[in-house]
Design an enzyme around this catalytic site. Structure first.
Site, PDB file in Angstrom:
ATOM      1  N   ALA A 124      34.247  -1.160  21.260  1.00 11.66           N
ATOM      2  CA  ALA A 124      34.711  -0.126  20.344  1.00 11.66           C
ATOM      3  C   ALA A 124      35.854   0.659  20.983  1.00 11.66           C
ATOM      4  O   ALA A 124      36.043   0.632  22.202  1.00 11.66           O
ATOM      5  CB  ALA A 124      33.558   0.814  19.992  1.00 11.66           C
ATOM      6  N   GLY A 156      30.872  -3.703  21.541  1.00 11.32           N
ATOM      7  CA  GLY A 156      31.011  -4.071  20.137  1.00 11.32           C
ATOM      8  C   GLY A 156      31.616  -5.443  19.932  1.00 11.32           C
ATOM      9  O   GLY A 156      31.335  -6.111  18.935  1.00 11.32           O
ATOM     10  N   GLU A 196      28.793  -7.745  20.085  1.00 11.91           N
ATOM     11  CA  GLU A 196      27.968  -7.547  18.893  1.00 11.91           C
ATOM     12  C   GLU A 196      28.583  -8.233  17.673  1.00 11.91           C
ATOM     13  O   GLU A 196      27.875  -8.830  16.858  1.00 11.91           O
ATOM     14  CB  GLU A 196      27.767  -6.051  18.658  1.00 11.91           C
ATOM     15  N   GLU A 235      27.142  -0.372  27.393  1.00  6.02           N
ATOM     16  CA  GLU A 235      27.114   0.973  26.810  1.00  6.02           C
ATOM     17  C   GLU A 235      26.323   1.993  27.631  1.00  6.02           C
ATOM     18  O   GLU A 235      26.637   3.189  27.620  1.00  6.02           O
ATOM     19  CB  GLU A 235      26.550   0.916  25.379  1.00  6.02           C
TER      20      GLU A 235
END
Length: 261
Positions: free
Chosen positions: A64, A111, A114, A134
């Site tokens: 992200a 992300g 993911e 994270e």
């Protein structure tokens, strides 16, 4: 809509969607919006039979866009909203009824991993590294990573990777079943295209889309509910012209001429 963070090219019935936001293809809110828009277009486009998702440059996606987190710190609802946008994107990838292949060309972190786990099939190059770091930011994976990784591997493996935040290479990812193939960088896209064609060439998209639906959505249901939907899909296919053609071609010992109807 103007696209500034993704690019698309088409090769016959395959759409190649590239994350293209230098230097590391960070998943900003703008990129997420563009990706979701493109997925909707692919789902509605009868000429698109399979999708390959990859990254431009040296990265698949570094994660992200952390800079967007800074003004949201201290705001519970903004944190929830950011997580929801990422989860919605990954859910839409997973629930596409056309095969989606992640061609992981470089680091796929946070992300980025993911998003790759939302795809139906994953191929890593020798330059790929994956991880969910994270916890090193005082956060947790929030685009579905805590749930998908534990289902793809195991609870123990997911906990190890998430709690350590460590990065692993393509060989280890293959060993753990996170990716289904590992190839050289030079072979990555050709392999992804070969796999995409193996899913769709000579097959009816009527059966392909329903098979994807039955497997992916069935995994979210109870076994009995999954069987019920499988039975309904089988009955629905009996109403299609492609099923009639496929059965008749088998009886007549010839190749079917599917019209995807």
């Amino acid at each position: 809509m103007e696209f500034n963070h993704v690019t698309v090219i088409y090769e016959e019935n395959i759409a190649i969607l590239t994350l293209d936001s230098p230097p590391a293809n960070a998943l900003s809110s703008a990129m997420i919006t563009e990706l979701r828009t493109m997925l909707k277009q692919f789902q509605d486009d009868s000429n698109v039979h399979a999708i390959i998702l990859t990254g431009a440059g040296k990265f698949f996606a570094a994660g992200a866009n952390i800079k967007e987190f800074v003004p949201a710190m201290g705001n519970y609802q903004k944190g929830m909203d950011m997580s929801k946008a990422g989860q919605d994107l990954c859910n839409e990838l997973e629930f596409m009824t056309k095969p989606v292949i992640a061609a992981i060309n470089g680091p796929a972190l946070g992300g980025g991993l993911e998003v790759a786990m939302g795809c139906h099939f994953r191929i890593a190059s020798e330059k790929a590294t994956i991880g969910l770091p994270e916890v090193k930011l005082g956060l947790v994976p929030s685009f579905g990573g805590t749930q998908r990784l534990s289902r793809i591997t195991s609870v123990a493996t997911a906990l190890e990777l998430i709690l350590t935040g460590k990065h692993i290479d393509g060989d280890k990812a293959l060993e753990l079943g996170i990716v289904q193939a590992k190839v050289s960088s030079d072979e990555l896209m050709s392999t992804a295209k070969t796999i995409a064609r193996s899913f769709i060439e000579g097959n009816s998209m009527q059966s392909i889309t329903r098979a994807v639906e039955s497997v992916v959505q069935g995994a979210q249901k109870s076994f009995s509910d999954g069987l019920q939907r499988e039975k309904e899909i089988f009955g629905e296919l009996f109403l299609t012209e492609d099923a009639k053609e496929g059965v008749q071609a088998f009886v007549e010992k010839r190749k079917p001429d599917f019209r995807h109807q």
